[in-house]
Design an enzyme around this catalytic site. Structure first.
Site, PDB file in Angstrom:
ATOM      1  N   TYR A  38      44.704 104.724 123.873  1.00  0.00           N
ATOM      2  CA  TYR A  38      43.846 103.860 124.688  1.00  0.00           C
ATOM      3  C   TYR A  38      42.463 103.755 124.062  1.00  0.00           C
ATOM      4  O   TYR A  38      41.861 102.680 124.031  1.00  0.00           O
ATOM      5  CB  TYR A  38      43.730 104.399 126.115  1.00  0.00           C
ATOM      6  CG  TYR A  38      43.003 103.441 127.018  1.00  0.00           C
ATOM      7  CD1 TYR A  38      43.707 102.454 127.711  1.00  0.00           C
ATOM      8  CD2 TYR A  38      41.614 103.476 127.149  1.00  0.00           C
ATOM      9  CE1 TYR A  38      43.047 101.541 128.504  1.00  0.00           C
ATOM     10  CE2 TYR A  38      40.952 102.560 127.940  1.00  0.00           C
ATOM     11  CZ  TYR A  38      41.665 101.594 128.618  1.00  0.00           C
ATOM     12  OH  TYR A  38      41.012 100.675 129.408  1.00  0.00           O
TER      13      TYR A  38
ATOM     14  N   PHE B 113      33.943  72.128 120.714  1.00  0.00           N
ATOM     15  CA  PHE B 113      35.346  72.507 120.771  1.00  0.00           C
ATOM     16  C   PHE B 113      35.668  72.806 122.233  1.00  0.00           C
ATOM     17  O   PHE B 113      34.818  73.318 122.973  1.00  0.00           O
ATOM     18  CB  PHE B 113      35.666  73.717 119.878  1.00  0.00           C
ATOM     19  CG  PHE B 113      37.138  74.028 119.904  1.00  0.00           C
ATOM     20  CD1 PHE B 113      38.034  73.195 119.252  1.00  0.00           C
ATOM     21  CD2 PHE B 113      37.633  75.093 120.631  1.00  0.00           C
ATOM     22  CE1 PHE B 113      39.405  73.436 119.324  1.00  0.00           C
ATOM     23  CE2 PHE B 113      38.998  75.335 120.702  1.00  0.00           C
ATOM     24  CZ  PHE B 113      39.892  74.510 120.050  1.00  0.00           C
ATOM     25  N   THR B 114      36.892  72.496 122.641  1.00  0.00           N
ATOM     26  CA  THR B 114      37.276  72.528 124.060  1.00  0.00           C
ATOM     27  C   THR B 114      36.897  73.845 124.756  1.00  0.00           C
ATOM     28  O   THR B 114      36.109  73.851 125.702  1.00  0.00           O
ATOM     29  CB  THR B 114      38.793  72.289 124.190  1.00  0.00           C
ATOM     30  OG1 THR B 114      39.472  73.200 123.321  1.00  0.00           O
ATOM     31  CG2 THR B 114      39.154  70.869 123.802  1.00  0.00           C
TER      32      THR B 114
ATOM     33  N   LYS C  15      44.150  81.835 113.826  1.00  0.00           N
ATOM     34  CA  LYS C  15      44.072  80.740 112.842  1.00  0.00           C
ATOM     35  C   LYS C  15      44.002  81.344 111.437  1.00  0.00           C
ATOM     36  O   LYS C  15      45.000  81.822 110.928  1.00  0.00           O
ATOM     37  CB  LYS C  15      42.866  79.843 113.141  1.00  0.00           C
ATOM     38  CG  LYS C  15      42.588  79.603 114.626  1.00  0.00           C
ATOM     39  CD  LYS C  15      43.568  78.670 115.300  1.00  0.00           C
ATOM     40  CE  LYS C  15      43.381  78.548 116.816  1.00  0.00           C
ATOM     41  NZ  LYS C  15      42.085  78.214 117.347  1.00  0.00           N
TER      42      LYS C  15
ATOM     43  N   ARG D 152      44.032  64.672 120.448  1.00  0.00           N
ATOM     44  CA  ARG D 152      42.626  65.060 120.366  1.00  0.00           C
ATOM     45  C   ARG D 152      41.812  63.795 120.564  1.00  0.00           C
ATOM     46  O   ARG D 152      41.339  63.169 119.618  1.00  0.00           O
ATOM     47  CB  ARG D 152      42.312  65.724 119.021  1.00  0.00           C
ATOM     48  CG  ARG D 152      42.688  67.208 118.960  1.00  0.00           C
ATOM     49  CD  ARG D 152      42.046  67.978 120.079  1.00  0.00           C
ATOM     50  NE  ARG D 152      42.273  69.426 120.043  1.00  0.00           N
ATOM     51  CZ  ARG D 152      42.411  70.176 121.152  1.00  0.00           C
ATOM     52  NH1 ARG D 152      42.468  69.617 122.342  1.00  0.00           N
ATOM     53  NH2 ARG D 152      42.526  71.481 121.068  1.00  0.00           N
TER      54      ARG D 152
HETATM   55  C1  LIG Z   1      41.403  77.972 118.684  1.00  0.00           C
HETATM   56  C2  LIG Z   1      39.965  77.865 118.617  1.00  0.00           C
HETATM   57  C3  LIG Z   1      39.138  78.585 119.493  1.00  0.00           C
HETATM   58  C4  LIG Z   1      39.679  79.404 120.643  1.00  0.00           C
HETATM   59  O1  LIG Z   1      40.466  80.466 120.232  1.00  0.00           O
HETATM   60  P1  LIG Z   1      41.791  80.955 120.991  1.00  0.00           P
HETATM   61  O2  LIG Z   1      42.286  82.061 120.116  1.00  0.00           O
HETATM   62  O3  LIG Z   1      42.724  79.806 121.097  1.00  0.00           O
HETATM   63  O4  LIG Z   1      41.377  81.443 122.339  1.00  0.00           O
HETATM   64  C5  LIG Z   1      37.773  78.490 119.291  1.00  0.00           C
HETATM   65  N1  LIG Z   1      37.240  77.719 118.337  1.00  0.00           N
HETATM   66  C6  LIG Z   1      38.005  76.999 117.501  1.00  0.00           C
HETATM   67  C7  LIG Z   1      37.364  76.154 116.454  1.00  0.00           C
HETATM   68  C8  LIG Z   1      39.389  77.036 117.616  1.00  0.00           C
HETATM   69  O5  LIG Z   1      40.137  76.290 116.810  1.00  0.00           O
END
Ligand SMILES: *Cc1c(COP(=O)(O)O)cnc(C)c1O
Length: 471
Positions: A85, A137-138, A271, A395
């Protein structure tokens, strides 16, 4: 950059192709279900590709997030998980990898990128603050808004034009930023939200010159810079390729130099870092570290795991090291570019120049006869699935959501469909199949009329909204 330049990657004399610096050790079967099955699946999913079942998808280009193939070393690393932990040995490996390759002093692990965005937003943003950045970004913007901030886009104008071939369309317009600082006051700007590359602009990079100049400007006003480092390795590759003075520097060195002009970063390790789950927030200042390390225990987990298993942190530490290898990143971007060149040759409008992680189809131009409130990009993604079981992502206006003040749709200049390429997953033959499917849908473009939105959730609507075709 023209597509001839793209094609000459490694073909200076005669035909000399590049190839992936790995071979395949394990395979996962995929299949295309028939047309009737695809129609039924699309109806059931409300014409939203996020709501499809993955088993109904043939080639999945929804996202490059968490969809990478891990290496044999990463899989071996999973067996080294220390699931304590507190104080897991894998955390210290991860911390050391972030320090070594990104150069920041402190590391707070999170389950994925938005976990880190939540922490930094809650730690630094006060109600009424302004957060400038290079295109939204979203999830990033939503966390900034939920913390009481207002995001203001200060990206260069070229970024909003899908035909403009500026080599660094992710750059911040420093005049726009300075005017904004003078307008709202430096004390109402908790930090600059800088992303490399810029996802919503088409995976477009920021130049080293731009981040250096940004650092100088911010130093004058005493403002910090935090980096969305999610695809910063890809950004570093573009600097190596396009910016004077960097051609002979390794991507790893470019990455570290770029980060050195910023005060910290958040990361979606799903990513660039070649893992299926994970993230972190890193910083140089003690004050943010202390706040973030305290907040992480509320929302993610103890500060030595932050929502990740020990094994996940081990795979991530290894993934970071693999992701900065020059031959890997060249093949990664080379594959995206290969698909982009085929589509360009066939006259299909895409965002130029081709960015790091995806091809962005220009749905506004392809469906010029469909108005933006009939969701051209959402429509195009649905058509692509119906044609050949390929899953892409909208998008455009659906992703942009509604203005929190007026409640109206935000109409972005870019109305795009993203064909996102998972890392180390598909072959060149898959890219050929994708290009041919896009061409088939493009040729039938006049027969399509758009969609009506019939269900809209309150937050991040693109994930769960439902649509019906206009007849
Ligand atoms: C995917 C992404 C995020 C958010 O990350 P998650 O791992 O999906 O929560 C933030 N910024 C960018 C540019 C992204 O592509």
């Amino acid at each position: 950059m023209t597509s001839t330049v793209h094609r000459t990657m490694g073909q200076q004399s005669g035909r000399r192709s590049w190839a992936e610096p790995w071979k395949i050790k394990m395979v996962e079967p995929i299949k295309m279900i028939d047309r009737a099955g695809r129609e039924a699946a699309m109806r059931e999913a409300g014409y939203n590709t996020f709501l499809l079942r993955s088993e109904d998808v043939y080639i999945d280009l929804l996202t490059d997030s968490g969809t990478s193939a891990m290496s044999d070393r990463q899989w071996a690393g999973l067996m080294l998980g220390d699931e304590a932990y507190a104080g897991s040995r894998n955390f210290y490996r991860l911390e050391a990898a972030v320090q070594q390759y990104y150069g920041y002093k402190y590391v707070v692990p999170t389950h994925q990128g938005r976990g880190a965005e939540h922490l930094i937003s809650q730690a630094l943003i006060k109600a009424g603050d302004t957060v400038p950045g290079n295109m939204y970004f979203t999830t990033t913007r939503l966390h900034q808004e939920l913390a009481g901030g207002t995001f203001v886009d200060v990206i260069i104008d070229e970024a909003h034009d899908p035909h403009n071939e500026h080599p660094f369309k992710g750059n911040i317009d420093l005049d726009k930023l300075e005017a904004l600082i003078k307008q709202v006051g430096a004390d109402r700007i908790p930090y600059i939200s800088l992303a490399g590359t810029v996802n919503m602009a088409g995976g477009q990079p920021v130049s080293m010159a731009n981040v250096k100049a940004l650092r100088e400007l911010c130093d004058r006003f005493g403002i910090r810079i935090y980096l969305d480092a999610t695809r910063m390795v890809e950004n570093a590759f573009f600097i190596q390729e396009r910016e004077v003075g960097y051609a002979d520097k390794p991507v790893a060195a470019i990455l570290k130099e770029f980060c050195s002009y910023t005060d910290g970063a958040w990361m979606s390790a799903k990513k660039d870092s070649l893992v299926n789950i994970g993230g972190w927030l890193a910083m140089n200042h003690d004050d943010l570290f202390e706040k973030a390390r305290n907040l992480v225990v509320i929302y993610e987990g103890l500060h030595t795991y932050g929502g990740m298993a020990g094994r996940d942190m081990e795979a991530l530490a290894i993934g970071i090291e693999e992701s900065v290898q020059d031959d890997y990143i060249r093949a990664r971007i080379g594959q995206v570019r290969y698909l982009g060149e085929l589509l360009t040759d066939w006259g299909i409008p895409i965002v130029q120049p081709v960015g790091g992680h995806a091809i962005f189809l220009d749905a506004k131009e392809i469906y010029a006869h469909i108005s933006q409130d009939r969701f051209p990009a959402q429509t195009l993604a649905a058509q692509l699935y119906l044609d050949s079981g390929i899953r892409a992502m909208e998008r455009g206006v659906v992703s942009a959501g509604r203005d929190p003040k007026t409640g109206e749709h935000r109409y972005p200049k870019l109305e795009l469909v993203r064909l996102t390429i998972p890392r180390r997953v598909y072959t060149q033959a898959h890219m050929d199949v994708v290009a041919e499917a896009v061409k088939a849908v493009y040729d039938e473009r006049q027969r399509v009329k758009g969609l009506d939105m019939v269900y809209e959730p309150a937050y991040l609507r693109f994930f769960q909204a439902r649509f019906e075709p206009i007849s």
